[in-house]
Design a protein around this motif. Sequence first.
Motif, short mmCIF file in Angstrom:
data_model
loop_
_atom_site.label_atom_id
_atom_site.label_comp_id
_atom_site.label_asym_id
_atom_site.label_seq_id
_atom_site.Cartn_x
_atom_site.Cartn_y
_atom_site.Cartn_z
N GLN A 58 0.84 -1.20 0.00
CA GLN A 58 0.00 0.00 0.00
C GLN A 58 0.88 1.26 0.00
OE1 GLN A 58 -2.68 0.03 3.28
NE2 GLN A 58 -3.97 1.64 2.43
N GLN A 59 1.92 1.22 0.85
CA GLN A 59 2.83 2.37 0.89
C GLN A 59 3.53 2.54 -0.46
OE1 GLN A 59 5.36 1.32 4.18
NE2 GLN A 59 4.14 2.46 5.65
N LEU A 60 3.86 1.40 -1.05
CA LEU A 60 4.52 1.42 -2.36
C LEU A 60 3.63 2.13 -3.38
CD1 LEU A 60 7.26 0.26 -3.13
CD2 LEU A 60 6.11 -1.78 -3.96
N GLN A 61 2.36 1.83 -3.33
CA GLN A 61 1.42 2.45 -4.25
C GLN A 61 1.36 3.96 -4.00
OE1 GLN A 61 -0.24 1.01 -6.80
NE2 GLN A 61 -0.99 3.05 -7.29
N GLN A 62 1.31 4.32 -2.71
CA GLN A 62 1.24 5.75 -2.39
C GLN A 62 2.49 6.49 -2.84
OE1 GLN A 62 0.62 5.64 1.83
NE2 GLN A 62 -1.54 5.11 1.67
N VAL A 63 3.63 5.87 -2.58
CA VAL A 63 4.88 6.51 -2.99
C VAL A 63 4.95 6.60 -4.51
CG1 VAL A 63 7.38 6.21 -3.04
CG2 VAL A 63 6.14 5.85 -0.92
N GLY A 64 4.48 5.57 -5.18
CA GLY A 64 4.47 5.60 -6.63
C GLY A 64 3.59 6.73 -7.16
N GLU B 296 2.83 9.48 -5.55
CA GLU B 296 3.50 10.75 -5.23
C GLU B 296 4.65 11.01 -6.21
OE1 GLU B 296 2.54 12.91 -3.03
OE2 GLU B 296 4.24 14.27 -3.33
N LEU B 297 5.35 9.92 -6.56
CA LEU B 297 6.45 10.04 -7.51
C LEU B 297 5.94 10.52 -8.86
CD1 LEU B 297 9.50 9.52 -7.81
CD2 LEU B 297 8.97 7.20 -8.53
N ALA B 298 4.84 9.96 -9.30
CA ALA B 298 4.26 10.37 -10.58
C ALA B 298 3.85 11.84 -10.55
CB ALA B 298 3.07 9.48 -10.92
N ARG B 299 3.23 12.25 -9.44
CA ARG B 299 2.82 13.67 -9.34
C ARG B 299 4.03 14.59 -9.36
NH1 ARG B 299 -1.15 11.57 -5.76
NH2 ARG B 299 0.25 11.79 -3.98
N THR B 300 5.08 14.17 -8.66
CA THR B 300 6.29 14.99 -8.62
C THR B 300 6.91 15.10 -10.01
OG1 THR B 300 6.69 14.26 -6.35
CG2 THR B 300 8.52 15.29 -7.49
N GLU B 301 6.95 13.98 -10.71
CA GLU B 301 7.51 14.00 -12.06
C GLU B 301 6.67 14.89 -12.98
OE1 GLU B 301 7.67 9.83 -12.93
OE2 GLU B 301 9.77 9.64 -12.29
N GLN B 302 5.36 14.84 -12.80
CA GLN B 302 4.52 15.72 -13.62
C GLN B 302 4.78 17.18 -13.31
OE1 GLN B 302 0.47 14.54 -12.90
NE2 GLN B 302 0.65 12.64 -14.09
N ALA B 303 4.97 17.48 -12.01
CA ALA B 303 5.25 18.87 -11.63
C ALA B 303 6.56 19.34 -12.23
CB ALA B 303 5.29 18.98 -10.11
N ILE B 304 7.55 18.45 -12.24
CA ILE B 304 8.83 18.80 -12.84
C ILE B 304 8.67 19.00 -14.34
CG2 ILE B 304 11.14 17.92 -13.35
CD1 ILE B 304 11.12 16.57 -10.61
N ARG C 13 12.03 3.03 -4.00
CA ARG C 13 11.10 4.01 -4.55
C ARG C 13 11.06 5.28 -3.70
NH1 ARG C 13 5.66 2.01 -7.39
NH2 ARG C 13 7.21 0.66 -8.33
N GLN C 14 11.21 5.10 -2.39
CA GLN C 14 11.24 6.29 -1.54
C GLN C 14 12.48 7.13 -1.81
OE1 GLN C 14 10.75 4.56 2.37
NE2 GLN C 14 8.65 5.25 2.52
N ALA C 15 13.60 6.45 -2.07
CA ALA C 15 14.81 7.17 -2.42
C ALA C 15 14.62 7.92 -3.74
CB ALA C 15 15.99 6.21 -2.52
N ALA C 16 13.97 7.26 -4.68
CA ALA C 16 13.69 7.92 -5.96
C ALA C 16 12.77 9.12 -5.75
CB ALA C 16 13.05 6.92 -6.94
#
Lengths: 494, 212
Positions: free
Chosen positions: A304-310, A312-320, B53-56
């Motif tokens: 579940q955390q993995l999904q959330q981090v993923g 968040e990562l996608a949103r951050t990449e979009q913002a960049i 993934r958190q590091a990324a």
Amino acid sequence: MKHLIYIGPAGAEYWRQDRGGWQRLAQAPQGPVWAVTDLAEESFSEIQIPRIFGRDRANFLERQMAARFPDTRYRTVLPARGANSLMERLAPPRQMVVAVDAADRIDAALGVGDAPLVGLWSSSMLLATLAGRARMPADLFVVLPGDGVLRIVFLKNHQPVLARLAPSGTQATEQAAEIARTLRHLENTRVVERSERRYPVLMLGHAPDMDAALAAHRLDAVASRAPWAKRAPADWRFPLFDLALTSPPGQLAPARLRASYLAQRFGRFAYGTGALCLGAAVWATSGHTLSAMQARQAQAQTRQQLQQVGDELARTEQAIARYGVAPDLVRQTVALDRQEVAQAPGLNDALGPMATLVGRNPGHRVARLDWRVLTGAEAACVKTPAQGDPQTADSVPPAPTANDTGNPAHKVELQLEIQLAEGTGPRERARVLSELSLGLSRAPGVSVLRDPAKVLAHAALSSAQQTGTAQNFTWCMSLAKPVTTATPASGVAP
Amino acid sequence: MNSWNPVLAHARRPLILSGTLVALSLAVFFASSYWHEHVQAGLTQAQAELATRQAALTGKQNDLRDTQAHIDEFHALEQRGLLGRGDREGWVEQLLASHQRTGLPPTLTYALQASKPVSQQSGPTTDGTAQAPTTPEDPAAAGPRFHDLDLTLSDIHEEELLVLLQDYAAHVKGRFRVHACSLADPTPQGLSAQCRLRFFTVPLPVKTPGTT
């Protein structure tokens, strides 16, 4: 409840022990049964054994028993007693064998019913065991009167050596005489030494005046501290029966006859072991199961955390991506500008103070000014001095002083050549040079590495320096501009 | 052992049953142990994946933070001409224009050297002139580059030189620093000035076909 078969001269008797004591049964019992013999064929025999061990010893004993008691399988070796050394304990040189040479009668008695046989003991052996438990003297007669018979067992050094079932009356004198006759037999066969020694006798139930009768034959009655000595049982066989139920040493029945009982015991042991293993497995499994379930739960949370981090990562990449430029390019560009351009000292940083300083002394002029940015680990003022410049020929640039601060890439090397006016005297020259040196050293960020004023203080003075020619003096300095802000390459915002 | 064969024969069923129990116990134990290890391995793998993934994510957040903090400065530098291959022709044209605007004597000479990687920066030769040209670099190579513009002027005073450089810096589309300057040969008309201006550029990333 426990059951027992008594095999006596008159045949087999069946007994049962319950809370009320021993009760005689009319027919063969069904449960596990102990067997006790009371036959005249009970005997003891001593075997001398060489110092052999293991299977050799066992085979030797088996052959000896087969040789001495070939017609019966109801025989066994008694445990050795009285070992004086470790070797005697490991390989006793002598061992007693007990046997009942009445196999047919025993087989007939045991063949009735299908009750599992626990074991077979002879009365002689039980009497000997009773005497041993009662802490009796080492050499002792143990006597059990019966119905018209007298069972006599002689123990020597606590080991039974003789057993006989002799016909006897119920009178004390008759019984004492029979015991004395047994003693004579032992003396005649040199089992004991012939002497005036008085042997103790343990009587299990006896006629009145037994002590006096024994005393007449140099025999002494001894008392036992066992419970049955205080209160006589209804039948003197009952103490033997009680002892047999404890399965003492001296069991005579071969394993084949006891197979059913032994199999039951072995089966219980096997079931117990299996149950224990299963219980241990269940216990261990429960631990594994609990841990595994916790791990699965943790794994689900992690996913579940993995999904959330993923996300968040996608949103951050979009913002960049919305900025339309790579972050590395932004960092590189800003860092390059700050390090190489913005932080670099400007030419006007040097020319202004130089012009002001030189302007205080009219008549003197700047002959040359060399200004250059030092890069990398380049050090200032390490070039060889110019030709014809005697003031600086012997000077060595000193090590950087405490004023040398900041990134070396932001340092500037500044060489200033001043031409003094013609006719400047030594004193005036010294004053001008000192004033210029002092002014230069006080300029912000300046470190004077080559100072002609210091050199001139120890140089030779001559007329050639004074008149007719212009005098040129060169200073070499480093100019540093401190770094004020962090660059984005470190990832820290200014 | 022969005397014990009847015993074992009688105890056959308990032996078989207890053997089965022991075997079952071992099977249950090893099966549960294997399952436990399998689940633990899965958890460890998931945790490792999460850490990666958190590091990324942390890296991307740092990238975003840096971009947000410096984007304005970046755009300003982009406007100033720091990005790209550099308007080398414009630098030279602007030098001539600044020279004309400041009304300096017509003694200006210039030479714009080939660009080099910033990692190859070093000081000028002793006379302040440019170093001998080296093997031509590939201008499309990645990484920041510097371009040295050497100029000489004679019969010029120090203040006039400063005015020229200030005018040039205000009008040229590029970022440079005065890397070296040598003022010598004083005459009543002025000095001879030899200066090296070092321009810097950051090449834009090459986009491969098919990428956005």
